[in-house]
Design a protein around this motif. Structure first.
Motif, PDB file in Angstrom:
ATOM      1  N   VAL A  49      31.516   8.024 -15.464  1.00  0.00           N
ATOM      2  CA  VAL A  49      32.847   7.564 -15.068  1.00  0.00           C
ATOM      3  C   VAL A  49      33.687   8.782 -14.711  1.00  0.00           C
ATOM      4  N   GLU A  50      34.416   8.656 -13.632  1.00  0.00           N
ATOM      5  CA  GLU A  50      35.361   9.702 -13.265  1.00  0.00           C
ATOM      6  C   GLU A  50      36.692   9.353 -13.915  1.00  0.00           C
ATOM      7  N   ILE A  51      37.320  10.354 -14.550  1.00  0.00           N
ATOM      8  CA  ILE A  51      38.578  10.111 -15.262  1.00  0.00           C
ATOM      9  C   ILE A  51      39.655  11.061 -14.759  1.00  0.00           C
ATOM     10  N   GLU A  52      40.879  10.621 -14.907  1.00  0.00           N
ATOM     11  CA  GLU A  52      42.026  11.440 -14.506  1.00  0.00           C
ATOM     12  C   GLU A  52      42.408  12.440 -15.587  1.00  0.00           C
ATOM     13  N   ASN A  53      42.276  12.019 -16.849  1.00  0.00           N
ATOM     14  CA  ASN A  53      42.762  12.822 -17.956  1.00  0.00           C
ATOM     15  C   ASN A  53      41.960  12.466 -19.211  1.00  0.00           C
ATOM     16  N   GLU A  54      41.378  13.449 -19.862  1.00  0.00           N
ATOM     17  CA  GLU A  54      40.539  13.212 -21.042  1.00  0.00           C
ATOM     18  C   GLU A  54      41.304  12.518 -22.175  1.00  0.00           C
ATOM     19  N   GLN A  55      42.511  12.969 -22.451  1.00  0.00           N
ATOM     20  CA  GLN A  55      43.299  12.374 -23.550  1.00  0.00           C
ATOM     21  C   GLN A  55      43.635  10.918 -23.253  1.00  0.00           C
ATOM     22  N   GLN A  56      43.989  10.642 -22.029  1.00  0.00           N
ATOM     23  CA  GLN A  56      44.298   9.261 -21.632  1.00  0.00           C
ATOM     24  C   GLN A  56      43.051   8.394 -21.759  1.00  0.00           C
ATOM     25  N   TRP A  57      41.897   8.888 -21.320  1.00  0.00           N
ATOM     26  CA  TRP A  57      40.655   8.128 -21.363  1.00  0.00           C
ATOM     27  C   TRP A  57      40.233   7.839 -22.808  1.00  0.00           C
ATOM     28  N   GLN A  58      40.438   8.787 -23.711  1.00  0.00           N
ATOM     29  CA  GLN A  58      40.047   8.597 -25.112  1.00  0.00           C
ATOM     30  C   GLN A  58      40.800   7.432 -25.752  1.00  0.00           C
ATOM     31  N   LYS A  59      41.960   7.087 -25.243  1.00  0.00           N
ATOM     32  CA  LYS A  59      42.758   5.993 -25.803  1.00  0.00           C
ATOM     33  C   LYS A  59      42.167   4.613 -25.503  1.00  0.00           C
ATOM     34  N   VAL A  60      41.219   4.537 -24.569  1.00  0.00           N
ATOM     35  CA  VAL A  60      40.557   3.256 -24.266  1.00  0.00           C
ATOM     36  C   VAL A  60      39.961   2.664 -25.539  1.00  0.00           C
ATOM     37  N   ALA A  61      39.346   3.501 -26.349  1.00  0.00           N
ATOM     38  CA  ALA A  61      38.663   3.039 -27.565  1.00  0.00           C
ATOM     39  C   ALA A  61      39.606   2.353 -28.548  1.00  0.00           C
ATOM     40  N   GLN A  62      40.886   2.623 -28.448  1.00  0.00           N
ATOM     41  CA  GLN A  62      41.865   2.053 -29.369  1.00  0.00           C
ATOM     42  C   GLN A  62      42.410   0.706 -28.898  1.00  0.00           C
ATOM     43  N   THR A  63      42.049   0.295 -27.695  1.00  0.00           N
ATOM     44  CA  THR A  63      42.590  -0.957 -27.167  1.00  0.00           C
ATOM     45  C   THR A  63      41.850  -2.171 -27.737  1.00  0.00           C
ATOM     46  N   GLU A  64      42.581  -3.259 -27.817  1.00  0.00           N
ATOM     47  CA  GLU A  64      41.984  -4.505 -28.312  1.00  0.00           C
ATOM     48  C   GLU A  64      40.843  -4.962 -27.395  1.00  0.00           C
ATOM     49  N   ALA A  65      41.029  -4.838 -26.088  1.00  0.00           N
ATOM     50  CA  ALA A  65      39.995  -5.273 -25.141  1.00  0.00           C
ATOM     51  C   ALA A  65      38.699  -4.497 -25.340  1.00  0.00           C
ATOM     52  N   CYS A  66      38.796  -3.200 -25.526  1.00  0.00           N
ATOM     53  CA  CYS A  66      37.596  -2.383 -25.722  1.00  0.00           C
ATOM     54  C   CYS A  66      36.917  -2.719 -27.044  1.00  0.00           C
ATOM     55  N   GLN A  67      37.681  -2.860 -28.097  1.00  0.00           N
ATOM     56  CA  GLN A  67      37.091  -3.166 -29.398  1.00  0.00           C
ATOM     57  C   GLN A  67      36.422  -4.541 -29.406  1.00  0.00           C
ATOM     58  N   LYS A  68      37.014  -5.502 -28.700  1.00  0.00           N
ATOM     59  CA  LYS A  68      36.374  -6.814 -28.585  1.00  0.00           C
ATOM     60  C   LYS A  68      35.077  -6.705 -27.777  1.00  0.00           C
ATOM     61  N   TRP A  69      35.081  -5.880 -26.718  1.00  0.00           N
ATOM     62  CA  TRP A  69      33.876  -5.690 -25.907  1.00  0.00           C
ATOM     63  C   TRP A  69      32.762  -5.065 -26.735  1.00  0.00           C
ATOM     64  N   TRP A  70      33.101  -4.049 -27.520  1.00  0.00           N
ATOM     65  CA  TRP A  70      32.093  -3.430 -28.377  1.00  0.00           C
ATOM     66  C   TRP A  70      31.462  -4.455 -29.313  1.00  0.00           C
ATOM     67  N   ALA A  71      32.278  -5.292 -29.925  1.00  0.00           N
ATOM     68  CA  ALA A  71      31.748  -6.320 -30.832  1.00  0.00           C
ATOM     69  C   ALA A  71      30.860  -7.294 -30.065  1.00  0.00           C
ATOM     70  N   PHE A  72      31.266  -7.656 -28.867  1.00  0.00           N
ATOM     71  CA  PHE A  72      30.508  -8.576 -28.011  1.00  0.00           C
ATOM     72  C   PHE A  72      29.144  -7.990 -27.631  1.00  0.00           C
ATOM     73  N   MET A  73      29.075  -6.693 -27.431  1.00  0.00           N
ATOM     74  CA  MET A  73      27.833  -6.041 -26.992  1.00  0.00           C
ATOM     75  C   MET A  73      26.937  -5.620 -28.159  1.00  0.00           C
ATOM     76  N   GLY A  74      27.431  -5.687 -29.368  1.00  0.00           N
ATOM     77  CA  GLY A  74      26.719  -5.166 -30.527  1.00  0.00           C
ATOM     78  C   GLY A  74      25.370  -5.795 -30.819  1.00  0.00           C
ATOM     79  N   ASP A  75      25.134  -7.001 -30.350  1.00  0.00           N
ATOM     80  CA  ASP A  75      23.859  -7.643 -30.643  1.00  0.00           C
ATOM     81  C   ASP A  75      22.735  -7.210 -29.692  1.00  0.00           C
ATOM     82  N   ILE A  76      23.073  -6.460 -28.648  1.00  0.00           N
ATOM     83  CA  ILE A  76      22.026  -6.081 -27.690  1.00  0.00           C
ATOM     84  C   ILE A  76      21.860  -4.573 -27.531  1.00  0.00           C
TER      85      ILE A  76
END
Length: 97
Positions: A49-76
């Motif tokens: 993935v190409e990113i604009e800013n490392e600090q900004q990109w690291q905040k993705v992990a803290q979002t509700e959408a990302c955390q729900k996606w991780w849980a959704f993908m955990g079985d595979i």
């Protein structure tokens, strides 16, 4: 990252149907040209993935959408206790600008 054996089709299906709110999160946090590749013999996944800013990109992990996606993908795929995908950093050995 590591995909569980025999989960290629399901992994692809889930990404073909990626949630619009997750796409928005990735883009608003500076992500673009995001690709994931599968090595079919080892089931290893490589994300780019190409990113604009490392600090900004690291905040993705803290979002509700990302955390729900991780849980959704955990079985595979292999995950950490917080449901994030197990991954390792790769060392750059060549770059051609």
């Amino acid at each position: 990252m590591q995909l569980n054996p025999d989960c290629k089709e399901e992994y692809k299906k889930r990404h073909d149907e990626i949630w619009p709110d997750l796409v928005d999160v990735l883009k608003t946090h500076g992500g673009s040209n995001y690709s994931i590749f599968l090595h079919e013999q080892t089931h290893q996944l490589f994300g780019y993935v190409e990113i604009e800013n490392e600090q900004q990109w690291q905040k993705v992990a803290q979002t509700e959408a990302c955390q729900k996606w991780w849980a959704f993908m955990g079985d595979i795929m292999a995950t950490n206790p917080d449901n994030s995908p197990q991954s390792i950093e790769l060392t750059s050995v060549f770059y051609l600008p």
